[in-house]
Design an enzyme around this catalytic site. Structure first.
Site, PDB file in Angstrom:
ATOM      1  N   LYS A  87     -45.554  -9.973  68.344  1.00 25.79           N
ATOM      2  CA  LYS A  87     -44.127 -10.139  68.664  1.00 25.79           C
ATOM      3  C   LYS A  87     -43.796  -9.279  69.875  1.00 25.79           C
ATOM      4  O   LYS A  87     -44.080  -8.063  69.881  1.00 25.79           O
ATOM      5  CB  LYS A  87     -43.307  -9.722  67.442  1.00 25.79           C
TER       6      LYS A  87
HETATM    7  O1  G3P Z   1     -35.574 -11.445  62.879  1.00 27.28           O
HETATM    8  C1  G3P Z   1     -34.723 -10.553  63.537  1.00 27.28           C
HETATM    9  C2  G3P Z   1     -33.908  -9.844  62.542  1.00 27.28           C
HETATM   10  O2  G3P Z   1     -34.677  -8.939  61.811  1.00 27.28           O
HETATM   11  C3  G3P Z   1     -32.695  -9.189  63.054  1.00 27.28           C
HETATM   12  O3  G3P Z   1     -31.784  -9.345  62.061  1.00 27.28           O
HETATM   13  O4  G3P Z   1     -29.742  -8.872  60.809  1.00 27.28           O
HETATM   14  O5  G3P Z   1     -30.829  -7.071  62.218  1.00 27.28           O
HETATM   15  O6  G3P Z   1     -29.650  -8.978  63.289  1.00 27.28           O
HETATM   16  P1  G3P Z   1     -30.435  -8.522  62.105  1.00 27.28           P
END
Ligand code: G3P
Length: 218
Positions: A87
């Protein structure tokens, strides 16, 4: 549409995997930190643990921000297990690194994507996955699902093979919207996946079936 779980929590990964519908896992440095996993060696052991649970792609993010460091770290991560997808953030060095990994047959996930232009660069570099962050766009009064739709349409128009992996999914409704937008994958919290099961008519219908069965069988 494939389902990935967006967590580094082993119990949640096992629970989703046991449901029989899990296609992969995404992690990021914040999710690893949330589980208290620190140090390069522990992180790598943890990735291998996850890979041994799930028969599918597992995204492991590089920490390096410069091209040479990304290449070194990405090659080491890819060597950990065949399930690993490297990633890489959507920066100039990141796009260059994705191009390199693509030429070597190493799968990549271009992360932190917030615009169609970034998604175009990821696809041109040969990324296996592109990760538009739906929830974080919604957080700033933008439209995350609209971005997913735009990327899906762009890739279809130009014949790119990069998979659209909707990330930063926060709710069951987001998952439904990803299906409607034509995303290839949604990476979701376990709660959002389990939310798909919920319907009051399923609960009331089952209660009626069981009560009728009990009435004539007692
Ligand atoms: O896949 C990306 C994710 O982990 C980010 O999620 O909820 O931190 O915006 P969030």
């Amino acid at each position: 549409m494939k389902f990935f779980i967006d967590t580094a929590n082993v119990e949640q990964i096992k629970e989703a995997n046991d449901m029989g519908v899990l296609d992969g896992v995404t992690t990021n440095p914040s999710l690893m930190a949330k589980e208290g996993i620190k140090g390069e060696e522990n992180c790598r052991k943890h990735y291998v643990t996850i890979c041994n649970i799930v028969n599918g792609d597992v995204s492991a993010e590089v920490i390096a921000t410069q091209y040479e460091g990304m290449i070194r770290e990405g090659e080491e991560l890819a060597a950990l297990h065949p399930n690993i997808v490297v990633k890489i953030p959507c920066t100039a060095d990141g796009i260059k690194a994705i191009k390199y990994f693509s030429s070597k047959g190493i799968r990549t996930n271009c992360t932190l994507v917030f615009s169609p232009g970034q998604a175009l660069l990821a696809a041109k570099a040969g990324a296996t996955y592109v990760s538009p962050f739906v929830g974080r766009l919604d957080d700033i009064s933008s439209d995350g699902i609209e971005l997913v739709e735009k990327i899906v349409n762009m890739y279809a128009t130009y014949g790119f093979h990069t998979n659209v992996l909707a990330a930063s999914i926060r709710s069951t409704q987001h998952i439904i919207q990803c299906i409607e937008a034509g995303a290839d994958v949604a990476t979701c919290p376990l709660s959002a996946i389990k939310g798909l099961l919920k319907h009051p008519l399923t609960d009331s219908g089952l209660a009626t079936f069981l009560a009728d069965h009990e009435r004539v069988n007692r």
